[in-house]
Design an enzyme around this catalytic site. Structure first.
Site, PDB file in Angstrom:
ATOM      1  CD  GLN A 158      20.576  17.206  51.040  1.00 24.49           C
ATOM      2  OE1 GLN A 158      21.348  17.854  51.714  1.00 24.49           O
ATOM      3  NE2 GLN A 158      19.519  17.244  50.943  1.00 24.49           N
ATOM      4  N   PRO A 285      26.857  19.121  48.281  1.00 19.41           N
ATOM      5  CG  PRO A 285      25.323  17.630  47.782  1.00 19.41           C
ATOM      6  CD  PRO A 285      26.382  18.111  48.600  1.00 19.41           C
ATOM      7  N   GLY A 287      23.785  24.455  49.102  1.00 24.37           N
ATOM      8  CA  GLY A 287      24.191  25.448  49.830  1.00 24.37           C
ATOM      9  C   GLY A 287      23.936  25.248  51.177  1.00 24.37           C
ATOM     10  N   GLY A 288      22.720  24.838  51.515  1.00 23.23           N
ATOM     11  CA  GLY A 288      22.558  24.433  52.995  1.00 23.23           C
ATOM     12  C   GLY A 288      21.423  23.563  52.768  1.00 23.23           C
ATOM     13  CG  MET A 289      19.790  19.400  54.162  1.00 21.73           C
ATOM     14  SD  MET A 289      18.034  19.506  52.879  1.00 21.73           S
ATOM     15  CE  MET A 289      16.981  18.718  54.171  1.00 21.73           C
ATOM     16  CD  GLU A 290      15.503  22.081  54.726  1.00 22.42           C
ATOM     17  OE1 GLU A 290      16.413  22.226  54.143  1.00 22.42           O
ATOM     18  OE2 GLU A 290      14.367  22.026  54.204  1.00 22.42           O
ATOM     19  CG  HIS A 314      16.784  29.371  52.714  1.00 22.17           C
ATOM     20  ND1 HIS A 314      16.036  29.657  52.072  1.00 22.17           N
ATOM     21  CD2 HIS A 314      16.805  27.931  52.685  1.00 22.17           C
ATOM     22  CE1 HIS A 314      15.472  28.782  51.312  1.00 22.17           C
ATOM     23  NE2 HIS A 314      15.662  27.567  51.793  1.00 22.17           N
ATOM     24  CD  GLU A 337      13.094  24.995  49.742  1.00 28.97           C
ATOM     25  OE1 GLU A 337      13.677  25.942  50.119  1.00 28.97           O
ATOM     26  OE2 GLU A 337      13.552  23.826  50.440  1.00 28.97           O
ATOM     27  CG  ASP A 394      16.474  15.577  43.127  1.00 29.20           C
ATOM     28  OD1 ASP A 394      15.698  15.662  44.227  1.00 29.20           O
ATOM     29  OD2 ASP A 394      17.204  14.883  43.089  1.00 29.20           O
TER      30      ASP A 394
HETATM   31  N1  BES Z   1      16.027  22.080  51.549  1.00 31.50           N
HETATM   32  C1  BES Z   1      16.869  22.894  50.634  1.00 31.50           C
HETATM   33  C2  BES Z   1      17.669  21.988  49.903  1.00 31.50           C
HETATM   34  C3  BES Z   1      17.403  20.993  49.138  1.00 31.50           C
HETATM   35  C4  BES Z   1      15.930  20.960  48.549  1.00 31.50           C
HETATM   36  C5  BES Z   1      17.854  19.754  48.949  1.00 31.50           C
HETATM   37  C6  BES Z   1      15.268  20.006  47.584  1.00 31.50           C
HETATM   38  C7  BES Z   1      17.359  18.704  48.101  1.00 31.50           C
HETATM   39  C8  BES Z   1      15.947  18.869  47.555  1.00 31.50           C
HETATM   40  C9  BES Z   1      17.531  23.908  51.109  1.00 31.50           C
HETATM   41  O1  BES Z   1      17.142  24.524  52.279  1.00 31.50           O
HETATM   42  C10 BES Z   1      17.787  25.025  50.334  1.00 31.50           C
HETATM   43  O2  BES Z   1      16.961  25.484  49.764  1.00 31.50           O
HETATM   44  N2  BES Z   1      19.314  25.404  49.976  1.00 31.50           N
HETATM   45  C11 BES Z   1      19.563  26.295  49.086  1.00 31.50           C
HETATM   46  C12 BES Z   1      19.996  27.361  49.867  1.00 31.50           C
HETATM   47  C13 BES Z   1      19.088  28.629  49.815  1.00 31.50           C
HETATM   48  C14 BES Z   1      19.783  29.856  50.625  1.00 31.50           C
HETATM   49  C15 BES Z   1      18.115  28.917  48.620  1.00 31.50           C
HETATM   50  C16 BES Z   1      20.707  25.897  48.259  1.00 31.50           C
HETATM   51  O3  BES Z   1      21.263  24.736  48.587  1.00 31.50           O
HETATM   52  O4  BES Z   1      21.145  26.435  47.307  1.00 31.50           O
HETATM   53 ZN    ZN Z   2      15.491  25.668  51.539  1.00 23.84          ZN
END
Ligand code: BES
Ligand code: ZN
Length: 617
Positions: A158, A285, A287-290, A314, A337, A394
């Protein structure tokens, strides 16, 4: 004004706006979270030649970086954190390769250490031989026990926000883009996947080659190694998962191709050729990572009824907002975001209708209210544009960027009208593809879109540079939730819950139903509703998350074993934090939390356990 004068002025403006930006200045990213100085020397291409050593829990190998030197700088600076640098070589454009001098600078506990490498006018490529640390924040090494199949280990990375530097020596800022290729050696029984062109099955020798032609920032570097198999959804879209999960995952995610088409219709062609999804073991850790071409996702969305696929919408939306048009640095995170949540809901609206997408918006609004309370309405952390210098980026990952950002964009849509707004956004993605965006640059574009009346109605200044949520925030409405509210009200007092009325409820309705219970609710109320609906036995993580929170608040002990099982098995930070925080409120609760955490912590990704450590320290 006279016509020819106007014409002259307009042409002048046109010429000025078409002038290519000075590459030099454009590269000055002012990124407070990277030591690199891309305006002096910048990475153009990475060839990553690495081995994943599951025994030692390290990655080792060589990062070969093609660079471009500007002016006459004598060094290139890379970001590193917890890396051991064994040696550094450089190749000259004549092809000669020799040992280079390098130095690891002071650095700090958040940013890691700058790696200074001497270069000159002949340097074409620098080769950094290195190893990672078992504590690398980007890496999680899963034992077979932590996977679904229980037979093979698994590795996942990640990189966002600034963890790429813990597994690759690289210029780790979102404003610096490069293409990459890779050769990755892994145990023969495992498949390696990256945010790149991917294999569809294992090979015999455990050596995998990757290529990523499109330029990407370091936070989108990703690797996963595990017992994965592939199933096709359409000719450009499919899913990877552990074999025992594959069919279920494919079934859950079959709407993905339709989502891509709906997204393309709104904001232009999908730029990354393939869109695949990797469903990881439950300790992922997030939900998703793009990750480009290959979204990484939690298995907590695989619930059997496709009710949680907005997460795919998303991550897919990030293929435009974030991956194509990228926040220049983490102070502009809301550009990634906020836009993505807006786009996510538009995709869901196109797929399932407005009443459905409005449920998502309402749930978000509720979460935003809690976040505001946590941060304090006046806190600078509630500004869209942040100032994270000296802090971990973060800290900026809150509902402000996501949801305040979303509501700001929704307000803009409602102000100018959907048609005009969609035209604007389509042009925004198209014109800024593979480039970075700052809040200020975006506001300049808005300035040209809005009339003076619209500008004063929106109050951009308050939304972007001010705290809290301005009073003109749009308010979402969904009849699907109105009926839930009516139902809760009707039966709460007597507890005579009528089950026929809830037969067609989806996950979001159940979550909304439970969120509407008082905090804390009387134990009898919680026990009563559990007797009817059996929430304690639910296998839907969204329902479990809110239910266990209510159960802990009410000291409803019957749910405690299920709380423990949930926390030991699931590593998605969003579900962990509220439950540990809830338990930490009382001495007995904290004792219970620590007991559970002792078992659960080894299952979590560093990103998750570092957050929980904070709560329980
Ligand atoms: N890019 C983010 C995850 C992220 C942001 C990781 C900043 C580390 C630092 C990802 O697109 C995201 O927003 N995931 C969300 C899910 C979404 C449906 C809101 C999550 O993981 O909860
Ligand atoms: Zn996101």
């Amino acid at each position: 004004m006279n016509k020819s004068l106007l014409f002259l002025l307009l042409s002048l403006l046109l010429v000025m706006s078409c002038k290519k930006p000075n590459q030099h200045n454009d590269l000055k990213t002012n990124d407070p979270h990277s030591y690199s100085k891309p305006e002096e020397a910048v990475v153009k291409h990475l060839f990553l030649d690495i081995t994943a050593d599951f025994e030692r829990k390290i990655i080792h190998g060589c990062a070969n970086l093609d660079i471009e030197r500007k002016g006459n700088t004598k060094e290139i600076i890379l970001d590193t954190k917890m890396l051991t640098i064994d040696s550094v070589y450089v190749t000259e454009n004549k092809g000669k390769k020799y040992k280079a001098t390098f130095r690891l600078g002071e650095g700090d506990s958040i940013l890691g250490k700058p790696l200074h490498i001497s270069i000159d006018e002949n340097t074409q490529t620098v080769h950094v031989y290195y190893k990672t640390s078992p504590e690398a924040e980007a890496l999680q090494w899963l034992t077979p026990q932590q996977t679904q199949g229980k037979k093979y280990p698994c590795l996942l990375t990640q990189s966002q926000a600034i963890n790429a530097r813990t597994w690759i020596p690289i210029q780790d800022g979102p404003g610096i883009r490069f293409s990459y290729s890779a050769m990755v050696r892994v145990p023969k029984e495992l498949l390696a996947l990256m945010s790149a062109e991917n294999p569809v099955q294992k090979n015999k020798d455990g050596v995998y080659h990757f290529s990523m032609k499109q330029i990407v920032p370091a936070y989108l570097m990703a690797l996963s190694v595990g017992d994965f198999a592939f199933a096709e959804i359409s000719n450009r879209c499919g899913v990877y998962a552990e074999p025992s999960m594959l069919e279920k995952c494919k079934n859950e995610l079959t709407e993905t191709e339709e989502m891509i088409q709906l997204a393309e219709k709104m904001y232009g062609k999908y730029a990354w050729e393939r869109y695949d999804i990797l469903i990881l073991p439950p300790s992922f850790p997030f939900g998703g990572m793009e990750n480009p071409r290959l979204t990484f996702a939690t298995p907590t969305i695989i619930v059997g009824d496709r009710s949680l696929v907005s997460l795919v919408a998303h991550e897919l939306a990030h293929s435009w907002s974030g991956n194509l048009v990228t926040n220049a640095n983490w102070n502009d995170f809301w550009l990634n975001e906020g836009f993505t949540v807006y786009f996510e809901y538009r995709i869901m609206e196109a797929l399932k209708g407005r009443d459905y997408s409005e449920m998502l918006a309402i749930l978000s609004q509720q979460e935003l209210a809690i976040t505001l309370e946590d941060l304090g309405e006046k806190s600078p952390d509630t500004h869209l544009k942040l100032d994270l210098k000296g802090r971990n980026p973060d800290d900026g990952v809150t509902d402000i960027a996501y949801i305040k950002g979303y509501f700001f964009l929704r307000l803009l849509e409602e102000t100018v009208g959907r048609e005009k707004w969609d035209g604007f956004l389509k042009a925004y993605f198209n014109e800024n593809a593979f480039k970075t965006m700052t809040t200020e640059k975006f506001l300049d574009k808005l300035d040209a879109l809005l009339t003076p009346e619209q500008k004063s109605a929106v109050n951009i200044q308050a939304w972007v540079y001010g705290p809290g949520i301005p009073a003109n925030c749009p308010s979402p409405k969904s009849t699907l939730f109105a009926s839930v509210d009516a139902y809760r009200q009707k039966y709460y007092e007597k507890g005579n819950w009528n089950q026929t009325e809830t037969q067609n409820w989806n996950t979001h309705q159940w979550v909304h139903f439970l969120r509407g219970f008082p905090s804390p609710s009387p134990k009898e109320k919680i026990a009563g509703v559990d007797n009817v609906f059996h929430f304690t036995e639910s296998q839907n993580p969204e329902i479990q998350g809110i239910w266990f929170e209510k159960a802990l608040q009410a000291k409803y002990e019957k749910a405690y074993p299920a709380v423990e099982t949930f926390l030991v098995n699931v590593g998605r930070r969003k579900f962990l934090m509220p439950l540990y925080k809830e338990m930490a409120k009382t001495p007995q609760g904290k004792e219970m939390a620590l007991k559970i955490y002792q078992k659960a912590r080894p299952n979590y990704h560093p990103i998750s356990y570092m957050s929980v450590d904070e709560v329980l320290k």
